[in-house]
Design a protein around this motif. Sequence first.
Motif, short mmCIF file in Angstrom:
data_model
loop_
_atom_site.label_atom_id
_atom_site.label_comp_id
_atom_site.label_asym_id
_atom_site.label_seq_id
_atom_site.Cartn_x
_atom_site.Cartn_y
_atom_site.Cartn_z
N ALA A 194 0.83 -1.20 0.00
CA ALA A 194 0.00 0.00 0.00
C ALA A 194 0.86 1.25 0.00
CB ALA A 194 -0.93 -0.01 1.21
N VAL A 195 1.96 1.23 0.72
CA VAL A 195 2.79 2.41 0.86
C VAL A 195 3.51 2.74 -0.43
CG1 VAL A 195 4.75 3.40 2.10
CG2 VAL A 195 3.04 2.09 3.33
N PHE A 196 3.82 1.75 -1.27
CA PHE A 196 4.52 2.03 -2.52
C PHE A 196 3.72 3.01 -3.38
CE2 PHE A 196 5.19 1.20 -7.05
CZ PHE A 196 6.54 1.48 -7.14
N ASN A 197 2.44 2.73 -3.60
CA ASN A 197 1.62 3.63 -4.41
C ASN A 197 1.51 5.00 -3.76
OD1 ASN A 197 1.21 1.81 -6.41
ND2 ASN A 197 -0.89 1.29 -5.85
N THR A 198 1.43 5.03 -2.42
CA THR A 198 1.37 6.32 -1.73
C THR A 198 2.64 7.12 -1.96
OG1 THR A 198 -0.05 5.37 -0.02
CG2 THR A 198 1.07 7.44 0.50
N LEU A 199 3.79 6.45 -1.84
CA LEU A 199 5.06 7.14 -2.08
C LEU A 199 5.16 7.65 -3.50
CD1 LEU A 199 7.57 4.77 -0.24
CD2 LEU A 199 6.81 7.02 0.50
N VAL A 200 4.70 6.84 -4.45
CA VAL A 200 4.76 7.25 -5.85
C VAL A 200 3.94 8.52 -6.07
CG1 VAL A 200 4.00 6.61 -8.17
CG2 VAL A 200 5.28 4.98 -6.79
N LEU A 201 2.75 8.57 -5.50
CA LEU A 201 1.89 9.74 -5.69
C LEU A 201 2.43 10.96 -4.96
CD1 LEU A 201 -1.63 8.04 -5.48
CD2 LEU A 201 -0.50 8.96 -7.50
N VAL A 202 3.04 10.76 -3.79
CA VAL A 202 3.66 11.89 -3.09
C VAL A 202 4.79 12.47 -3.93
CG1 VAL A 202 5.04 12.55 -1.09
CG2 VAL A 202 3.00 11.16 -0.78
N THR A 203 5.60 11.60 -4.54
CA THR A 203 6.68 12.11 -5.39
C THR A 203 6.14 12.81 -6.63
OG1 THR A 203 6.88 9.97 -6.55
CG2 THR A 203 8.30 10.32 -4.65
N THR A 204 4.97 12.37 -7.12
CA THR A 204 4.35 13.06 -8.24
C THR A 204 4.07 14.51 -7.87
OG1 THR A 204 3.33 11.05 -9.13
CG2 THR A 204 2.32 13.15 -9.74
N PHE A 205 3.50 14.72 -6.68
CA PHE A 205 3.18 16.09 -6.26
C PHE A 205 4.45 16.90 -6.01
CE2 PHE A 205 2.54 19.13 -2.78
CZ PHE A 205 1.65 19.99 -3.39
N THR A 206 5.38 16.34 -5.24
CA THR A 206 6.58 17.11 -4.90
C THR A 206 7.44 17.39 -6.13
OG1 THR A 206 7.73 15.05 -4.28
CG2 THR A 206 6.65 16.30 -2.51
N ALA A 207 7.41 16.49 -7.12
CA ALA A 207 8.19 16.72 -8.34
C ALA A 207 7.58 17.81 -9.20
CB ALA A 207 8.30 15.43 -9.15
N THR A 208 6.26 17.92 -9.18
CA THR A 208 5.63 18.93 -10.03
C THR A 208 5.87 20.35 -9.52
OG1 THR A 208 3.53 18.58 -8.83
CG2 THR A 208 3.83 17.42 -10.93
N ILE A 209 6.17 20.53 -8.24
CA ILE A 209 6.45 21.87 -7.72
C ILE A 209 7.66 22.49 -8.42
CG2 ILE A 209 6.99 23.25 -5.68
CD1 ILE A 209 4.13 22.12 -5.78
N PRO A 210 8.83 21.83 -8.42
CA PRO A 210 9.95 22.41 -9.18
C PRO A 210 9.71 22.44 -10.67
CG PRO A 210 10.55 20.25 -8.30
CD PRO A 210 9.26 20.63 -7.67
N TYR A 211 8.93 21.49 -11.23
CA TYR A 211 8.60 21.54 -12.65
C TYR A 211 7.78 22.80 -12.96
CZ TYR A 211 10.06 16.63 -13.13
OH TYR A 211 10.77 15.46 -13.15
N LEU A 212 6.78 23.08 -12.11
CA LEU A 212 5.95 24.27 -12.32
C LEU A 212 6.79 25.55 -12.21
CD1 LEU A 212 2.77 23.23 -10.30
CD2 LEU A 212 2.85 23.70 -12.75
N LEU A 213 7.65 25.59 -11.21
CA LEU A 213 8.47 26.79 -11.02
C LEU A 213 9.46 26.96 -12.17
CD1 LEU A 213 9.13 26.55 -7.17
CD2 LEU A 213 7.78 28.30 -8.35
N ALA A 214 10.04 25.85 -12.64
CA ALA A 214 11.02 25.95 -13.73
C ALA A 214 10.36 26.39 -15.03
CB ALA A 214 11.73 24.61 -13.91
N THR A 215 9.20 25.81 -15.36
CA THR A 215 8.51 26.20 -16.59
C THR A 215 8.00 27.63 -16.50
OG1 THR A 215 6.51 25.11 -15.75
CG2 THR A 215 7.89 23.85 -17.26
N ALA A 216 7.53 28.04 -15.30
CA ALA A 216 7.11 29.43 -15.13
C ALA A 216 8.30 30.36 -15.28
CB ALA A 216 6.45 29.61 -13.76
#
Length: 455
Positions: free
Chosen positions: A364-386
């Motif tokens: 169960a925790v694997f999928n949770t970790l994957v989704l958490v990394t999805t969110f945390t990864a998109t923060i620098p992606y959003l800032l870099a593209t902006a």
Amino acid sequence: MYDTGTASPPAPADGPDPHHSRHARRFGLPIATCLVMGNIIGGGIFLLPASVAPYGTIALVAFGVLTLGAIALALVFGRLAHRHPLTGGPYVYAREAFGDFAGFLAAWSYWITTWVSNAALAVAAVGYLDVLLPLHGSTFWTIVAALACQWLPALANLAGTRYVGAVQLVSTVLKFAPLLLVAVGGLFFFRSDNLGPFQASGDSALGAVSASAAILLFSYLGVESASVSAGEVRDPQRNVGRATVLGTGLAALLYLLCTVSVFGTVPHDRLVDSTAPFSDAVNAMFGGTWGGSAVAVAALVSMVGALNGWTLLSAQTPYAAARDGLFPKVFERKRRGVPTVGVLVAVGLASLLTVYNYTAGSAAVFNTLVLVTTFTATIPYLLATAAQVYFLSSGRGDRVHVPRFVRDLVLALAAFGFSMWLVGGAGYAAVYQGVLFLFVGVLVYAVLAARKQRA
């Protein structure tokens, strides 16, 4: 060009390195490309087909959309690295465009992504190690194996960038033979009745695509690898962009072929519960278990290679931020070309999280970790593209002809929209946990900013 605040800028990428030794060596285009491909093609390609199988074959649509978005991100990072060829990647771009706080958020979020991803990769690696050794019969030895998968790459990093590049090159080469076997050979054993329903979940089509893409993003984390380590790449203005686009494109092609082959060779009801889908695919292709065991070995090599690259990235971003006073100064310590404290802290946190995974239930925790990394990864992606949109719109970039300006602006806007879409697909639980991580970072920034102000 660092004009935000009083922090001193990082040393130029081509300037003298006071930490340089015979163990520190700059990466050329082949090694930089291997770094990108090795970080992208890690645990995700070997485990995530089973993670998205519950959504049905509509996950293949999500994979296609995700590939287009990843290539757009790769192109944007290539252009940004050409403009700012410095170690730190998204952190450098966000800080240059929007100031210290935005740079800190990018660095903090990306740092969280790296060591949480290492914990998830360790969990995935043990799933394939169990094909070779019956580890799940002993919780103690399962935890030991998972920790070994993290600490061995960490030791390679502590030995110096020369050894990081060597491990990355060897692991990337060794993983390709079995991946190509599944990607190409699986098409000859493809059976359409194994695919299962097009939409297996109760979600809407758009919801299923978004949810699948949010999970699958974990398999594409790493498109920014060359830009994060730009200071360690020879001729970064030329090689970082090429390595980013080339590595992402080759990984995307291999991903799509492998996913289609796994979906077509393993029955859907079995794939949903699989912990080693590539081993199951090869066993279905050739019968017996020898093929599955060989793929399990290749998967372990691939994941160790990915952990090797991600361990380096987990230290590079806080190193760059520490040089600007936005991370604790201890992260600035460097030996043999590698920020040693960053490596040790990241692998220590990932180890604690890995132990927690097996205490709370790793599946169960694997999928949770994957989704958490999805969110945390998109923060620098959003800032870099902006930041790219800001550089283009403010006229701070190099003068280019109108078609190139329009192309770069469209790519940046597409990458920004793509990242926003992934945040929505991550789900409320992952966003909630990710925001908690971010608020802890805000407190850290407040303390560091106060110290800087007193100084």
